[in-house]
Design a protein around this motif. Structure first.
Motif: not given
Lengths: 114, 113
Positions: B26-34, B46-47, B89-97
């Motif tokens: 819910d942080m409006n991040h563009n980048y996401m990871y598994w 993974i992706y 399994y971990f999911c992560a997100s980042s703003s992409g900066q």
């Protein structure tokens, strides 16, 4: 492909001493390195970022260095406390896989002994 | 202030079954990871996705599929579960900066028997 290696699986240190963890990378220098802390049963938590053109960064009792000649980053915790016991992960970004493709080392489990 | 939410927390699958691991931020991040993490090992990518509609393979994509139809959600699909997919399994997100930190969920512990 580029690899990140954390040579020590585990490190035991006496309370009050400085803990030093090592992260080495192969081949070319990543654009940046990050350090994370992971507690059992939880996801990693970001601690520090250092970019390729920076030699040292500090945050409270934490210090990280980036040596492109040695292809190495060192992570220091000064005046270590039992609460610092956790697994610490090094991560790289900005290699040929893309600027935001972040890959991790295997981690070092730090135990601070009272 | 939820951050990254992963469901379920635990799951046991039989060999050959399929399932979807859910991840929402819910942080409006563009980048996401598994990532997956095996005992005593670090995180293996993974992706990942750099925005809605765009995904790319990481280090260990075989046996998994992803989609990114919205900014918020990044589900991971296991089609034919195998014992080798037993992991956390971990999911992560980042703003992409550049160099922006990854924000992780608390993981899904999957056992395939």
């Amino acid at each position: 492909s580029q690899k990140i290696e954390q040579n020590s699986e585990a490190l035991n240190i006496q309370e009050g001493k400085t803990a030093t963890l090592t992260c080495n990378y192969t081949n070319y220098s990543p654009a940046y390195l990050q350090w994370y802390r992971q507690d059992p049963g939880r996801g990693p938590v970001f601690l520090l970022l250092i970019r390729e053109n920076e030699k040292e960064k500090r945050k409270e009792r934490l210090k990280v260095t980036f040596d492109t000649t040695l292809k190495q980053s060192l992570f220091h915790i000064t005046a270590s406390q039992p609460a610092d016991s956790a697994t610490y992960l090094c991560a790289q970004g900005g290699d040929s896989g893309g600027y935001q493709k972040v890959t991790f080392g295997t981690g070092t489990k730090l135990q601070v002994i009272p | 202030n939820a951050g990254v939410t992963q469901t379920p927390k635990f799951r046991i699958l039989k060999i050959g079954q399929s399932m979807t691991l859910q991840c929402a931020q819910d942080m409006n991040h563009n980048y996401m990871y598994w990532y997956r993490q095996d005992p005593g090992m670090g995180l293996k990518l993974i992706y990942y996705s750099v925005g809605a509609g765009i995904t790319d393979k990481g280090e260990v994509p075989n046996g998994y599929n992803v989609s990114r139809s919205t900014t918020e959600d990044f589900p991971l699909r296991l089609e034919l579960a195998a014992p080798s997919q037993t992991s956390v399994y971990f999911c992560a997100s980042s703003s992409g900066q550049g160099g922006s930190p990854l924000h992780f969920g608390n993981g899904t512990r999957l056992t395939v028997t």
